[in-house]
Design a protein around this motif. Structure first.
Motif, PDB file in Angstrom:
ATOM      1  N   THR A 127      48.597  -0.319  -3.073  1.00  5.80           N
ATOM      2  CA  THR A 127      47.177  -1.327  -2.475  1.00  5.80           C
ATOM      3  C   THR A 127      46.600  -2.347  -2.828  1.00  5.80           C
ATOM      4  O   THR A 127      45.530  -2.299  -2.566  1.00  5.80           O
ATOM      5  CB  THR A 127      46.965  -0.239  -1.321  1.00  5.80           C
ATOM      6  OG1 THR A 127      45.846   0.626  -1.556  1.00  5.80           O
ATOM      7  CG2 THR A 127      48.012   0.294  -0.442  1.00  5.80           C
ATOM      8  N   ASP A 130      42.784  -1.244  -2.537  1.00  3.51           N
ATOM      9  CA  ASP A 130      42.533  -1.610  -1.049  1.00  3.51           C
ATOM     10  C   ASP A 130      42.709  -0.422  -0.192  1.00  3.51           C
ATOM     11  O   ASP A 130      43.876   0.579  -0.247  1.00  3.51           O
ATOM     12  CB  ASP A 130      42.619  -2.795  -0.196  1.00  3.51           C
ATOM     13  CG  ASP A 130      42.272  -4.155  -0.945  1.00  3.51           C
ATOM     14  OD1 ASP A 130      41.286  -3.851  -1.422  1.00  3.51           O
ATOM     15  OD2 ASP A 130      43.426  -4.721  -0.915  1.00  3.51           O
ATOM     16  N   MET A 134      41.736   2.163   7.486  1.00  2.00           N
ATOM     17  CA  MET A 134      40.986   0.596   7.621  1.00  2.00           C
ATOM     18  C   MET A 134      40.722   1.669   9.633  1.00  2.00           C
ATOM     19  O   MET A 134      41.691   1.407  10.139  1.00  2.00           O
ATOM     20  CB  MET A 134      41.403  -0.333   7.200  1.00  2.00           C
ATOM     21  CG  MET A 134      41.757  -0.794   5.767  1.00  2.00           C
ATOM     22  SD  MET A 134      42.332  -3.070   6.022  1.00  2.00           S
ATOM     23  CE  MET A 134      42.219  -2.589   4.218  1.00  2.00           C
ATOM     24  N   GLU A 136      39.878   0.049  12.521  1.00  2.00           N
ATOM     25  CA  GLU A 136      40.814  -1.625  13.204  1.00  2.00           C
ATOM     26  C   GLU A 136      39.472  -2.558  13.187  1.00  2.00           C
ATOM     27  O   GLU A 136      40.285  -3.399  13.136  1.00  2.00           O
ATOM     28  CB  GLU A 136      40.206  -1.522  15.198  1.00  2.00           C
ATOM     29  CG  GLU A 136      41.167  -2.602  15.529  1.00  2.00           C
ATOM     30  CD  GLU A 136      42.577  -2.449  15.521  1.00  2.00           C
ATOM     31  OE1 GLU A 136      43.458  -3.637  15.224  1.00  2.00           O
ATOM     32  OE2 GLU A 136      43.611  -1.679  15.434  1.00  2.00           O
ATOM     33  N   GLU A 138      37.482  -3.372  10.800  1.00  2.00           N
ATOM     34  CA  GLU A 138      37.670  -3.154   8.952  1.00  2.00           C
ATOM     35  C   GLU A 138      39.252  -3.995   8.657  1.00  2.00           C
ATOM     36  O   GLU A 138      39.529  -4.914   8.065  1.00  2.00           O
ATOM     37  CB  GLU A 138      37.805  -2.065   8.434  1.00  2.00           C
ATOM     38  CG  GLU A 138      36.487  -1.444   8.138  1.00  2.00           C
ATOM     39  CD  GLU A 138      36.545  -0.596   7.497  1.00  2.00           C
ATOM     40  OE1 GLU A 138      35.620   0.257   6.579  1.00  2.00           O
ATOM     41  OE2 GLU A 138      37.354   0.579   7.462  1.00  2.00           O
ATOM     42  N   ARG A 139      40.312  -3.624   9.601  1.00  2.00           N
ATOM     43  CA  ARG A 139      41.730  -3.336   9.440  1.00  2.00           C
ATOM     44  C   ARG A 139      41.775  -5.979  10.102  1.00  2.00           C
ATOM     45  O   ARG A 139      42.234  -6.723   9.094  1.00  2.00           O
ATOM     46  CB  ARG A 139      42.768  -3.341  10.321  1.00  2.00           C
ATOM     47  CG  ARG A 139      44.210  -3.595  10.191  1.00  2.00           C
ATOM     48  CD  ARG A 139      45.255  -2.861  10.471  1.00  2.00           C
ATOM     49  NE  ARG A 139      44.572  -1.403  11.865  1.00  2.00           N
ATOM     50  CZ  ARG A 139      44.547  -0.264  11.084  1.00  2.00           C
ATOM     51  NH1 ARG A 139      44.758   0.021  10.396  1.00  2.00           N
ATOM     52  NH2 ARG A 139      43.644   0.638  12.076  1.00  2.00           N
ATOM     53  N   GLN A 140      41.157  -5.825  10.974  1.00  2.00           N
ATOM     54  CA  GLN A 140      41.400  -7.429  11.650  1.00  2.00           C
ATOM     55  C   GLN A 140      40.249  -8.301  10.570  1.00  2.00           C
ATOM     56  O   GLN A 140      40.781  -9.721  10.190  1.00  2.00           O
ATOM     57  CB  GLN A 140      40.297  -7.272  12.632  1.00  2.00           C
ATOM     58  CG  GLN A 140      40.080  -8.492  13.870  1.00  2.00           C
ATOM     59  CD  GLN A 140      42.232  -9.048  14.162  1.00  2.00           C
ATOM     60  OE1 GLN A 140      42.961  -8.150  14.150  1.00  2.00           O
ATOM     61  NE2 GLN A 140      41.938 -10.005  13.544  1.00  2.00           N
ATOM     62  N   ARG A 142      39.928  -7.990   7.811  1.00  2.00           N
ATOM     63  CA  ARG A 142      41.005  -8.356   6.294  1.00  2.00           C
ATOM     64  C   ARG A 142      42.270  -9.048   6.803  1.00  2.00           C
ATOM     65  O   ARG A 142      42.110 -10.423   6.072  1.00  2.00           O
ATOM     66  CB  ARG A 142      41.188  -7.180   6.214  1.00  2.00           C
ATOM     67  CG  ARG A 142      42.278  -7.355   4.395  1.00  2.00           C
ATOM     68  CD  ARG A 142      41.896  -7.208   3.754  1.00  2.00           C
ATOM     69  NE  ARG A 142      42.137  -7.814   2.141  1.00  2.00           N
ATOM     70  CZ  ARG A 142      42.360  -8.472   1.186  1.00  2.00           C
ATOM     71  NH1 ARG A 142      41.438  -9.278   1.259  1.00  2.00           N
ATOM     72  NH2 ARG A 142      43.344  -8.215  -0.135  1.00  2.00           N
TER      73      ARG A 142
END
Length: 154
Positions: A127, A130, A134, A136, A138-140, A142
């Motif tokens: 990754t 990274d 993560m 939700e 943090e994912r959004q 990113r």
């Protein structure tokens, strides 16, 4: 009512497990030995009799180790690979080598299907440092960063 007594069932099942542990497949055992039940009966016993499924699973694990040992034996065996002719010339038997390779590859494939966690190919997924764990939020964040980067490069 069962066609077999409990003693007969236990003996037949034990015989099947011993053969599994020696490396034979259930299909081969049930099709080729007279002291075994039908396939339907065998699988019914696995489903309905206490402890049979666990004992079967252990026998399959032993069979995996047997197959693994067979791979090493085949790989280490070289008596058919090379011969010396009467005049002292060394001859390499490519067919014997290819046959050994085929035997090893077939067993490796079977092991990878029997127990993929232990014998399957491992995927190396990176990754770039990274975190893959993560939240939700943090994912959004990113995803938005990557979308902005993609737009600016377009």
């Amino acid at each position: 009512m069962s066609a077999y007594t409990d003693e007969e069932v236990n003996e037949m099942f034990s015989n099947v497990l011993k053969r599994i542990e020696s490396g034979e497949s259930v299909k081969f055992i049930l099709d080729n030995y007279s002291d075994t039940p039908s396939r339907d009966t065998f699988y019914k016993w696995l489903k309905e009799r206490d402890g049979f499924a666990d004992n079967y699973a252990r026998a399959c694990e032993v069979r995996e180790e047997q197959i693994f040992d067979d791979i090493l034996t085949i790989a280490d065996e070289n008596n058919a690979d090379v011969s010396v002719s009467e005049d002292g010339a060394i001859k390499i038997d490519g067919n014997a080598i290819q046959r050994s390779k085929l035997k090893i590859d077939a067993r490796k494939w079977v092991l990878s299907k029997m127990n993929p966690k232990k014998y399957g190919d491992k995927l190396d997924v990176t990754t770039n440092g990274d975190s893959v764990n993560m939240s939700e939020e943090e994912r959004q964040k990113r995803i938005n960063e990557l979308l902005l980067k993609a737009k600016s490069n377009a």
